[in-house]
Structures are given as structure tokens and as C-alpha cells.
Design a protein around this motif. Structure first.
Motif, mmCIF file in Angstrom:
data_model
loop_
_atom_site.group_PDB
_atom_site.id
_atom_site.type_symbol
_atom_site.label_atom_id
_atom_site.label_comp_id
_atom_site.label_asym_id
_atom_site.label_seq_id
_atom_site.Cartn_x
_atom_site.Cartn_y
_atom_site.Cartn_z
ATOM 1 N N LEU A 96 -5.689 -74.778 23.600
ATOM 2 C CA LEU A 96 -5.628 -74.687 22.132
ATOM 3 C C LEU A 96 -4.190 -74.739 21.629
ATOM 4 C CD1 LEU A 96 -8.346 -71.994 21.340
ATOM 5 C CD2 LEU A 96 -8.242 -74.301 20.367
ATOM 6 N N LEU A 97 -3.279 -74.144 22.413
ATOM 7 C CA LEU A 97 -1.882 -74.049 21.965
ATOM 8 C C LEU A 97 -1.002 -75.188 22.477
ATOM 9 C CD1 LEU A 97 -1.377 -70.215 22.596
ATOM 10 C CD2 LEU A 97 -1.805 -71.324 20.389
ATOM 11 N N HIS A 98 -1.553 -76.088 23.306
ATOM 12 C CA HIS A 98 -0.696 -76.992 24.095
ATOM 13 C C HIS A 98 0.150 -77.950 23.257
ATOM 14 C CE1 HIS A 98 -3.541 -80.380 23.664
ATOM 15 N NE2 HIS A 98 -2.564 -81.138 24.109
ATOM 16 N N ASP A 99 -0.320 -78.311 22.071
ATOM 17 C CA ASP A 99 0.444 -79.260 21.261
ATOM 18 C C ASP A 99 1.200 -78.581 20.111
ATOM 19 O OD1 ASP A 99 0.404 -81.731 22.415
ATOM 20 O OD2 ASP A 99 -1.430 -82.409 21.417
ATOM 21 N N ALA A 100 0.970 -77.288 19.932
ATOM 22 C CA ALA A 100 1.597 -76.573 18.797
ATOM 23 C C ALA A 100 3.117 -76.558 18.946
ATOM 24 C CB ALA A 100 1.053 -75.147 18.702
ATOM 25 N N GLY A 101 3.592 -76.561 20.188
ATOM 26 C CA GLY A 101 5.034 -76.512 20.414
ATOM 27 C C GLY A 101 5.608 -77.855 20.859
ATOM 28 N N ASP A 102 4.808 -78.915 20.721
ATOM 29 C CA ASP A 102 5.268 -80.230 21.190
ATOM 30 C C ASP A 102 6.526 -80.651 20.448
ATOM 31 O OD1 ASP A 102 3.672 -82.784 22.722
ATOM 32 O OD2 ASP A 102 5.362 -83.282 21.410
ATOM 33 N N ASP A 103 7.468 -81.240 21.184
ATOM 34 C CA ASP A 103 8.753 -81.570 20.540
ATOM 35 C C ASP A 103 8.632 -82.690 19.502
ATOM 36 O OD1 ASP A 103 8.466 -83.643 22.310
ATOM 37 O OD2 ASP A 103 10.446 -83.442 23.232
ATOM 38 N N LYS A 104 7.437 -83.311 19.425
ATOM 39 C CA LYS A 104 7.231 -84.269 18.329
ATOM 40 C C LYS A 104 7.223 -83.572 16.975
ATOM 41 C CE LYS A 104 3.555 -86.219 20.291
ATOM 42 N NZ LYS A 104 3.768 -85.933 21.707
ATOM 43 N N PHE A 105 6.888 -82.286 16.991
ATOM 44 C CA PHE A 105 6.785 -81.542 15.737
ATOM 45 C C PHE A 105 7.927 -80.549 15.542
ATOM 46 C CE2 PHE A 105 2.460 -82.279 17.504
ATOM 47 C CZ PHE A 105 2.099 -83.307 16.647
ATOM 48 N N HIS A 106 8.868 -80.534 16.475
ATOM 49 C CA HIS A 106 9.969 -79.564 16.420
ATOM 50 C C HIS A 106 11.284 -80.277 16.756
ATOM 51 C CE1 HIS A 106 7.117 -76.234 16.122
ATOM 52 N NE2 HIS A 106 6.373 -76.913 16.972
ATOM 53 N N PRO A 107 12.408 -79.676 16.369
ATOM 54 C CA PRO A 107 13.704 -80.309 16.632
ATOM 55 C C PRO A 107 13.987 -80.500 18.126
ATOM 56 C CG PRO A 107 13.956 -78.392 15.189
ATOM 57 C CD PRO A 107 12.529 -78.425 15.615
ATOM 58 N N SER A 108 13.440 -79.626 18.978
ATOM 59 C CA SER A 108 13.689 -79.740 20.416
ATOM 60 C C SER A 108 12.542 -79.089 21.170
ATOM 61 C CB SER A 108 14.981 -79.005 20.783
ATOM 62 O OG SER A 108 14.814 -77.617 20.542
ATOM 63 N N GLU A 109 12.514 -79.313 22.503
ATOM 64 C CA GLU A 109 11.474 -78.666 23.323
ATOM 65 C C GLU A 109 11.588 -77.152 23.248
ATOM 66 O OE1 GLU A 109 10.872 -79.948 27.381
ATOM 67 O OE2 GLU A 109 10.887 -82.053 26.782
ATOM 68 N N GLU A 110 12.842 -76.675 23.271
ATOM 69 C CA GLU A 110 13.081 -75.233 23.225
ATOM 70 C C GLU A 110 12.568 -74.635 21.910
ATOM 71 O OE1 GLU A 110 13.912 -73.326 25.660
ATOM 72 O OE2 GLU A 110 14.063 -71.505 24.444
ATOM 73 N N ALA A 111 12.842 -75.325 20.803
ATOM 74 C CA ALA A 111 12.406 -74.836 19.489
ATOM 75 C C ALA A 111 10.877 -74.766 19.436
ATOM 76 C CB ALA A 111 12.931 -75.759 18.388
ATOM 77 N N GLY A 112 10.220 -75.754 20.023
ATOM 78 C CA GLY A 112 8.758 -75.778 20.051
ATOM 79 C C GLY A 112 8.203 -74.609 20.848
ATOM 80 N N LYS A 113 8.848 -74.365 21.986
ATOM 81 C CA LYS A 113 8.422 -73.266 22.858
ATOM 82 C C LYS A 113 8.559 -71.912 22.140
ATOM 83 C CE LYS A 113 10.383 -71.149 26.897
ATOM 84 N NZ LYS A 113 11.264 -71.338 28.062
ATOM 85 N N GLN A 114 9.699 -71.741 21.470
ATOM 86 C CA GLN A 114 9.937 -70.478 20.759
ATOM 87 C C GLN A 114 8.954 -70.286 19.611
ATOM 88 O OE1 GLN A 114 11.689 -68.118 21.938
ATOM 89 N NE2 GLN A 114 12.551 -69.406 23.563
ATOM 90 N N PHE A 115 8.578 -71.382 18.980
ATOM 91 C CA PHE A 115 7.613 -71.348 17.872
ATOM 92 C C PHE A 115 6.279 -70.759 18.343
ATOM 93 C CE2 PHE A 115 4.306 -73.808 15.448
ATOM 94 C CZ PHE A 115 4.582 -73.319 14.172
#
Ligand code: ADP
Ligand code: NI
Length: 218
Positions: A59-78
């Protein structure tokens, strides 16, 4: 106890990602997530993996995808921040983040071998890019990017087996050779491999038909 904890969390996660993805038409709408979640459960149950954990990570796998965030790290933290606001142990958060990182991982650095649960969710996500659904998503994505469905200028002799086939301009059909036809071999669970077999066959059947029709042969 733990199952009850995760059941409530699954419901919250479902509502959260429904809001996040809303009306996306680039191939990451909520239904993509929902299909991955269902496939993840199917695979988890057959592989003896933790099905609740797999469902939640799916369910959460794409919520932090770097396509939607400035970086992979930012997505992960989100995603991590959202999890920290839920009633869930740090241990569960770490496990979930590890699975999600594996799934969205683009290759390169030396990660340790993924957990069974990470491999389950990764296979489930890859399955959604092949078979009938995968074909539909591929053409949707190409349309969204303004790409052609096919460039006939460069025509390989044996379109199905030619590994090195590349077209100068990208197209939906080109993406089959770039990625889709390779996915069935990248499955890492037995159940994922089995499920990928028929979907892969369907890709090949589709290509044969596509090129025959393109040439007016049927
Ligand atoms: P994922 O769901 O693994 O994050 P992507 O974001 O890479 O996948 O792609 C979303 C969907 O769009 C997938 O089904 C993928 O095969 C397809 N896709 C990605 N890139 C292209 C492309 N250049 N042309 C056509 N389809 C694509
Ligand atoms: Ni995905």
C-alpha cells in the motif's frame, strides 16, 4: 496482537494513499497500488511470508517514490513521518521502510539480500508491469508522455528474440524491449515466477499479433 496492530494500520494506509494518488493517470493511480497489494497477499500466503506486513508495504510502496519527491531520501522520510504518527512500533517502521526501499530501489549500491517480504512486494509490483494490465499501463504511460505507440522505421528481423533491439526514439513498443520482456526473469519468489510466466507469454502473443496487424497480415 501484532496482527490487530497492522490491520488498523492497513486501513489508515489505504485511506492515505487513496488521497495521495487521487486522479493520477500516469500509471500510479490508487488501483495500481491496490493491485500490487492484492498480488502481494497472494504471493505472501503461498511463500509463507508475513502477509500483513507485505500488504501494508505494498500500500505504501509508491507513496515515497522519487517521481513524486525531490529525491529518494525525501520520499523515504515522507513515508517514515507518516508511519511515526501511527500507533506502530519502531521495529515495524524499520521493516516497512526496508521493504519499500527495496521495491523502489533502482540498482547500484550494495544492499544486503532483501527479506522475504521485500522480495514478495517487489515481485508483486513487477507483475503489474506485465500481462494485460502491464500492456495497458505501458500505452497509458506513453500517451501521457506524448510518445508514439510504435516507430516502424527501425524494424528488427526477429522482433521477439532480438535482445539488442533499440529504437532511436522511444515508444510504447520500445518499452517492451527495454523493460517489460525482461521482468519475468527478475522475479525472486517461486510464486512470483509462476505468476509471471503466463503474463510474459501474453506479452509475446500481443507483440506477434501487433506486428502482424501492423503489416496488414490479418
Ligand atoms: P513502477 O510502477 O515500477 O514505479 P514506472 O513508474 O517505471 O513503474 O512506470 C509506470 C508504468 O509505466 C509501468 O507499467 C511501466 O512499464 C510504464 N512505463 C514506464 N516508462 C515507460 C516508457 N518510457 N514508455 C512506456 N511505458 C513506460
Ligand atoms: Ni508501483
Amino acid at each position: 496482537m501484532r496482527v490487530i496492530e497492522l490491520k488498523g494500520l492497513i486501513l489508515n494506509a489505504e485511506n492515505w494513499v487513496k488521497q495521495l494518488f487521487g486522479e493520477d493517470t500516469s500509471g500510479h493511480d490508487f488501483y495500481h497500488t491496490d493491485r500490487v497489494r492484492k498480488a502481494a497477499r497472494t504471493i505472501a500466503e503461498k511463500e509463507g511470508a508475513d502477509a500483513e506486513l507485505c500488504e501494508l508495504a505494498a500500500l505504501l510502496h509508491d507513496a515515497g517514490d522519487d517521481k513524486f519527491h525531490p529525491s529518494e531520501e525525501a520520499g523515504k522520510q515522507f513515508v517514515k513521518r507518516w508511519l511515526q504518527k501511527q500507533e506502530v512500533t519502531n521495529e515495524t517502521i524499520e521493516k516497512l521502510v526496508d521493504i519499500i526501499e527495496t521495491v523502489s530501489f533502482k540498482g547500484g549500491n550494495n544492499r544486503p539480500p532483501a527479506s522475504l517480504e521485500a522480495r514478495v512486494v517487489q515481485d508483486a509490483d513487477r507483475l503489474d508491469a506485465i500481462g494485460a494490465i502491464g500492456i495497458a499501463r505501458c500505452f497509458m504511460f506513453a500517451g501521457y508522455k506524448g510518445e508514439a505507440m510504435y516507430h516502424p522505421e527501425l524494424k528488427p528481423r526477429d522482433i521477439i528474440t532480438k535482445e539488442a533491439y533499440r529504437q532511436e526514439r522511444s515508444s510504447a513498443i520500445n518499452h517492451f524491449y527495454e523493460k517489460l520482456l525482461k521482468l519475468s526473469e527478475l522475479m525472486t519468489t517461486e510464486t512470483g515466477k509462476q505468476m509471471a510466466r503466463e503474463r510474459h507469454q501474453f506479452l509475446e502473443t500481443f507483440l506477434h499479433e501487433f506486428f502482424a496487424e501492423w503489416e496488414g497480415q490479418r
